[in-house]
Design an enzyme around this catalytic site. Sequence first.
Site, mmCIF file in Angstrom:
data_model
loop_
_atom_site.group_PDB
_atom_site.id
_atom_site.type_symbol
_atom_site.label_atom_id
_atom_site.label_comp_id
_atom_site.label_asym_id
_atom_site.label_seq_id
_atom_site.Cartn_x
_atom_site.Cartn_y
_atom_site.Cartn_z
ATOM 1 N N GLU A 124 0.813 -1.228 0.000
ATOM 2 C CA GLU A 124 0.000 0.000 0.000
ATOM 3 C C GLU A 124 0.844 1.274 0.000
ATOM 4 O O GLU A 124 0.662 2.173 0.835
ATOM 5 C CB GLU A 124 -0.962 -0.033 1.189
ATOM 6 C CG GLU A 124 -1.900 -1.220 1.159
ATOM 7 C CD GLU A 124 -2.815 -1.318 2.399
ATOM 8 O OE1 GLU A 124 -2.920 -0.323 3.133
ATOM 9 O OE2 GLU A 124 -3.369 -2.406 2.640
ATOM 10 N N GLU A 136 -5.758 -11.180 -0.700
ATOM 11 C CA GLU A 136 -6.532 -10.969 0.529
ATOM 12 C C GLU A 136 -8.039 -11.005 0.248
ATOM 13 O O GLU A 136 -8.812 -10.216 0.722
ATOM 14 C CB GLU A 136 -6.152 -9.625 1.171
ATOM 15 C CG GLU A 136 -4.676 -9.449 1.407
ATOM 16 C CD GLU A 136 -4.329 -8.127 2.062
ATOM 17 O OE1 GLU A 136 -5.236 -7.449 2.591
ATOM 18 O OE2 GLU A 136 -3.129 -7.757 2.080
#
Length: 333
Positions: A138, A243
Amino acid sequence: MGPPADYEIDLPQSFQSASDVPIGTAVDSYKLKNNQTYRDLVIYHFDSIVGEWQMKWNILQPERGQFNWEQADYLMDFAEENNISVHGHCLVWHGANPDWIESFSGGKEEFQTILKTHIQTVVNHFEGKVDSWDVVNEAFEGKKYRRNKFYRILGPDYIKNCYKWAHEADPNIDLYYNDYSLASNPEKLDFILEKLDSLLNEEIPIHGIGFQSHITLNSPTLTEIKEAMTKVENLGLKIRISELDVSLNRDGKYGVFTDELAELQKNRYKQVVEAYLNSSQVKGITVWGVSDAHSWIPTHFNDPDWPLLFDGKYKPKPAAQGFLEALVGFSNE
Ligand code: G3I
């Protein structure tokens, strides 16, 4: 609103037996230790695991120079005992920095040494036990670099250095860049791919991209998924669905998990897994948790939700059936 869902699902086989690529789940070491049902379900269905929190900086190096391997090493032992592969998550992420990192006030050189030492100590510790790593997680927000602690002190070059250092520490594993909303936000993906392409041209060892895939029933569309994966394939990068979960209640409209939601979620899991597996570059699919009782989603969004394949009693939901049907359908092609 509808009544609570009522279903009896018998899965004819395990996910891992139906798939040509590793099928993983995020695990909690305490539940592996203390909950036999949880443990047995992980061993039966999955041939890959990722620590949901155990291998992050705040756990591994909570104080400067003090490494705590206990929880992560438990995962390594569990994986070795059960012939399960391990994906490392994650070396550098703004979401799991210990206080001593966030409060660091020294100079660039010292911080660079701290970052390099963490990465190389951790990768060395798990050498031979971890098949791949999310090195940086991220690092972008929309069409710009996330101004995390590393960016603010070291500038954008921290990203390429992380991959160089990780590769020096273990040249035999795949190094991934991991992020969210890559299919649903093409502008963000394009910006990231432009930066990664430059790094690849500098021969920085980045081998793949993790699509976190915290999705809903309607976003991203199957077309957006396919277009995003094609863009990554065109760079010659591997892909991990890293995820996966399918939220049903992001707007807080539902109080209970109904048969209607169960059916919609079953179809959504089946359709997206088929879309993922259509890409020859997808090297694994990992769901972000074992059971609805332990998903991060309800806490994070502060509403009830039922995003995973097994319910709070570890019973397979219709979503598990849809997930398995997609795997079987693809492996029979
Ligand atoms: O940190 C403690 C640890 O010391 C303790 O021993 C252990 C036992 O209960 O719990 C740990 O507590 C929490 C842990 O989850 C387990 O529940 C941590 O405080 C908490 O921060 C941690 O949250 C995780 C979060 O990342 C931060 O690491 C979530 O479970 C996990 O689902 C979430 O996952 C992130 C991905 O890494 C990146 N993508 C987004 C995703 C969701 O936020």
